[in-house]
Design a protein around this motif. Structure first.
Motif, PDB file in Angstrom:
ATOM      1  N   TYR A  69       0.792  -1.232   0.000  1.00 57.11           N
ATOM      2  CA  TYR A  69       0.000   0.000   0.000  1.00 57.11           C
ATOM      3  C   TYR A  69       0.825   1.283   0.000  1.00 57.11           C
ATOM      4  O   TYR A  69       0.252   2.368  -0.172  1.00 57.11           O
ATOM      5  CB  TYR A  69      -0.896   0.046   1.243  1.00 57.11           C
ATOM      6  N   ARG A  71       2.829   4.316   1.853  1.00 58.96           N
ATOM      7  CA  ARG A  71       2.642   5.023   3.130  1.00 58.96           C
ATOM      8  C   ARG A  71       1.204   5.531   3.250  1.00 58.96           C
ATOM      9  O   ARG A  71       0.941   6.727   3.231  1.00 58.96           O
ATOM     10  CB  ARG A  71       3.626   6.190   3.239  1.00 58.96           C
ATOM     11  N   THR A  72       0.255   4.615   3.348  1.00 58.90           N
ATOM     12  CA  THR A  72      -1.155   5.001   3.472  1.00 58.90           C
ATOM     13  C   THR A  72      -1.752   4.358   4.714  1.00 58.90           C
ATOM     14  O   THR A  72      -1.163   3.444   5.314  1.00 58.90           O
ATOM     15  CB  THR A  72      -1.965   4.552   2.239  1.00 58.90           C
ATOM     16  N   TRP A  73      -2.944   4.824   5.074  1.00 63.20           N
ATOM     17  CA  TRP A  73      -3.620   4.286   6.253  1.00 63.20           C
ATOM     18  C   TRP A  73      -4.000   2.824   6.070  1.00 63.20           C
ATOM     19  O   TRP A  73      -4.165   2.094   7.046  1.00 63.20           O
ATOM     20  CB  TRP A  73      -4.869   5.101   6.569  1.00 63.20           C
TER      21      TRP A  73
END
Length: 297
Positions: A69, A71-73
């Motif tokens: 993903y 650097r995402t939530w």
């Protein structure tokens, strides 16, 4: 891990599936070009030749969540409350897929799993429909081969003393216990139906699982009953948290949830326009009603 059990798992995972399933798996893996390691096809669609109009189920195994993903939530969400679940369509077929890292998949198919959901599913038939390389295939086989022994390890102490410990009865008791550890829409006969759909398969895998755990340290019925109560409480809450999380990953998730419950529980839940606009609030309102009406358990 015994060669017998591993060979059984490897042969089952390698069984052929419809080409459209393979094409869909390849497309799903393509969403994670630097991270995808394997794609597994599982669930009730394995037992039907007609896939149109159904929701196919996949697990995507990735090297790690940051690689999948960035650097995402989503990376943090997948790590904290695995798995993340997403919808997918390709070639006229609809699917949903869950994402787990190789490390989490290996843990969740074994006795140190945080919940029952992964080992309960992969103690049942599955197909390995895409792999990055031979190392990924080997890792998946080793992980899936843990699932049936884990189910038997947790189930045997829960069997009544007067019950014959043949694989059939252990499987049915085990699946009944796991269904009680999640929010399930299926009817109470579902665990027996799963086994009776392919009794010869469950006999083979059951005997191999019994041989695998034959030397394990015995656990008392009282200690295991306490563990199951803990797993059931935790499993229900995890199911709720996953539904909440899905409101951010699964467009149309409220419609799928209603479809699945109606299909399995015989209910007539109808989704209104505001439910789709505010799926999290809708889920929180619908959930208590479904529990009280025993549409989900």
């Amino acid at each position: 891990m015994s060669a017998l059990l591993r060979d059984l798992v490897a042969a089952e995972l390698a069984e052929r599936v419809e080409p459209r399933v393979i094409a869909m798996a390849e497309k799903i893996a393509g969403r994670y070009p630097g991270a995808a390691r394997a794609v597994l096809f599982y669930g009730s669609c394995l037992r039907t030749a007609v896939l149109d109009g159904l929701m196919l189920d996949f697990y995507v195994i990735v090297s790690d969540y940051r690689a999948a993903y960035g650097r995402t939530w989503l990376a943090a969400a997948n790590r904290m409350i695995p798995p993340n679940v997403f919808p997918f369509e390709h070639g006229g077929l609809a699917a949903k897929y869950a994402v787990l890292s190789e490390a989490d998949f290996h843990r969740e198919t074994g006795p140190d799993a945080r919940s029952v959901s992964v080992w309960a599913r992969f103690a049942q038939p599955a197909r390995l429909v895409w792999t990055r390389d031979e190392a990924a295939r080997t890792q998946v086989i080793d992980s899936v081969a843990q699932a049936a022994p884990t189910l038997f390890r947790f189930t045997l102490p829960m069997m009544p003393e007067s019950t014959a410990l043949d694989p059939d009865t252990v499987w049915k008791r085990g699946f009944a216990l796991t269904y009680g550890a999640e929010l399930r829409a299926e009817r109470t006969a579902r665990p027996s139906n799963v086994v009776e759909a392919d009794p010869a398969r469950y006999e083979r895998f059951g005997l191999a699982a019994l041989a695998e755990i034959a030397g394990a340290r015995p656990v008392s019925a009282a200690a295991m009953a306490r563990r199951w109560r803990s797993m059931q409480r935790k499993g229900k809450w995890l199911s709720v948290l996953r539904l909440v999380k899905a409101s951010g990953t699964f467009a149309g998730g409220i419609d799928y949830l209603a479809w699945k419950i109606n299909r399995h529980a015989g209910t007539d839940i109808r989704i209104r326009p505001w439910h789709r606009k505010l799926p999290l609030i809708a889920a929180l309102i619908l959930l208590p009603r479904l529990l009280m009406g025993r549409a989900i358990r």
